[in-house]
Design a protein around this motif. Sequence first.
Motif, PDB file in Angstrom:
ATOM      1  N   SER A 152      10.935   9.011  14.491  1.00  0.00           N
ATOM      2  CA  SER A 152      12.172   8.283  14.833  1.00  0.00           C
ATOM      3  C   SER A 152      12.600   7.332  13.719  1.00  0.00           C
ATOM      4  CB  SER A 152      11.959   7.472  16.120  1.00  0.00           C
ATOM      5  OG  SER A 152      11.662   8.337  17.195  1.00  0.00           O
ATOM      6  N   GLY A 153      11.840   7.266  12.637  1.00  0.00           N
ATOM      7  CA  GLY A 153      12.191   6.394  11.522  1.00  0.00           C
ATOM      8  C   GLY A 153      11.577   5.003  11.607  1.00  0.00           C
ATOM      9  N   ASN A 154      10.764   4.740  12.622  1.00  0.00           N
ATOM     10  CA  ASN A 154      10.081   3.452  12.736  1.00  0.00           C
ATOM     11  C   ASN A 154       8.926   3.414  11.727  1.00  0.00           C
ATOM     12  OD1 ASN A 154      11.647   2.578  15.020  1.00  0.00           O
ATOM     13  ND2 ASN A 154      10.457   4.028  16.255  1.00  0.00           N
ATOM     14  N   THR A 155       8.648   2.209  11.211  1.00  0.00           N
ATOM     15  CA  THR A 155       7.587   2.088  10.218  1.00  0.00           C
ATOM     16  C   THR A 155       6.595   0.987  10.584  1.00  0.00           C
ATOM     17  OG1 THR A 155       8.831   0.504   8.864  1.00  0.00           O
ATOM     18  CG2 THR A 155       9.105   2.845   8.331  1.00  0.00           C
ATOM     19  N   ALA A 156       5.414   1.106  10.048  1.00  0.00           N
ATOM     20  CA  ALA A 156       4.390   0.069  10.117  1.00  0.00           C
ATOM     21  C   ALA A 156       3.673   0.069   8.772  1.00  0.00           C
ATOM     22  CB  ALA A 156       3.411   0.349  11.252  1.00  0.00           C
ATOM     23  N   THR A 157       3.165  -1.104   8.376  1.00  0.00           N
ATOM     24  CA  THR A 157       2.473  -1.201   7.093  1.00  0.00           C
ATOM     25  C   THR A 157       1.135  -1.905   7.254  1.00  0.00           C
ATOM     26  OG1 THR A 157       3.502  -3.317   6.524  1.00  0.00           O
ATOM     27  CG2 THR A 157       4.638  -1.327   5.782  1.00  0.00           C
ATOM     28  N   CYS A 158       0.277  -1.656   6.298  1.00  0.00           N
ATOM     29  CA  CYS A 158      -0.972  -2.399   6.167  1.00  0.00           C
ATOM     30  C   CYS A 158      -1.286  -2.482   4.685  1.00  0.00           C
ATOM     31  CB  CYS A 158      -2.118  -1.749   6.951  1.00  0.00           C
ATOM     32  SG  CYS A 158      -2.644  -0.142   6.331  1.00  0.00           S
ATOM     33  N   THR A 159      -2.150  -3.438   4.314  1.00  0.00           N
ATOM     34  CA  THR A 159      -2.488  -3.594   2.900  1.00  0.00           C
ATOM     35  C   THR A 159      -3.971  -3.360   2.683  1.00  0.00           C
ATOM     36  OG1 THR A 159      -2.786  -5.977   3.123  1.00  0.00           O
ATOM     37  CG2 THR A 159      -0.614  -5.208   2.422  1.00  0.00           C
ATOM     38  N   GLN A 160      -4.269  -2.911   1.496  1.00  0.00           N
ATOM     39  CA  GLN A 160      -5.631  -2.621   1.066  1.00  0.00           C
ATOM     40  C   GLN A 160      -5.806  -3.248  -0.320  1.00  0.00           C
ATOM     41  OE1 GLN A 160      -6.145   1.524   0.031  1.00  0.00           O
ATOM     42  NE2 GLN A 160      -8.352   1.450   0.343  1.00  0.00           N
ATOM     43  N   THR A 161      -6.940  -3.898  -0.557  1.00  0.00           N
ATOM     44  CA  THR A 161      -7.217  -4.471  -1.862  1.00  0.00           C
ATOM     45  C   THR A 161      -8.190  -3.570  -2.616  1.00  0.00           C
ATOM     46  OG1 THR A 161      -6.910  -6.713  -1.019  1.00  0.00           O
ATOM     47  CG2 THR A 161      -8.112  -6.490  -3.095  1.00  0.00           C
ATOM     48  N   VAL A 162      -7.835  -3.236  -3.850  1.00  0.00           N
ATOM     49  CA  VAL A 162      -8.704  -2.467  -4.736  1.00  0.00           C
ATOM     50  C   VAL A 162      -9.128  -3.407  -5.855  1.00  0.00           C
ATOM     51  CG1 VAL A 162      -8.875  -0.503  -6.310  1.00  0.00           C
ATOM     52  CG2 VAL A 162      -7.529  -0.310  -4.201  1.00  0.00           C
TER      53      VAL A 162
END
Length: 108
Positions: free
Chosen positions: A37-47
């Motif tokens: 439906s075009g909805n988004t979610a994000t998360c972050t990762q540290t390298v």
Amino acid sequence: GTPTTGDNCAVASTTNDAPGVFPIGDTTVTWTVTDSSGNTATCTQTVTVTDNIDPTISCPATVNVNVDAGLCTASSVALGTPTTGDNCAVASTTNDAPGVFPIGDTTV
């Protein structure tokens, strides 16, 4: 790695903004999941990239000098330059040479 994603309908895509090459230090990568439906979610990762490879050094050749006129020491000693290397960059090269060399062997 790969993030764990889910949606009540369907996951359309999972993307990230990771660089092609990671520099030394911390890099934050943002993952984005998009549903049908075009909805988004994000998360972050540290390298974290750490330089764990020691630099290399090869000392210049042994130096033989005569004492300065009227003295039992030598003050004008050309030590030469060591050959150094590193997978990243050599930040500095130092030595512990005294300002005045006494008669005999001095290890630098």
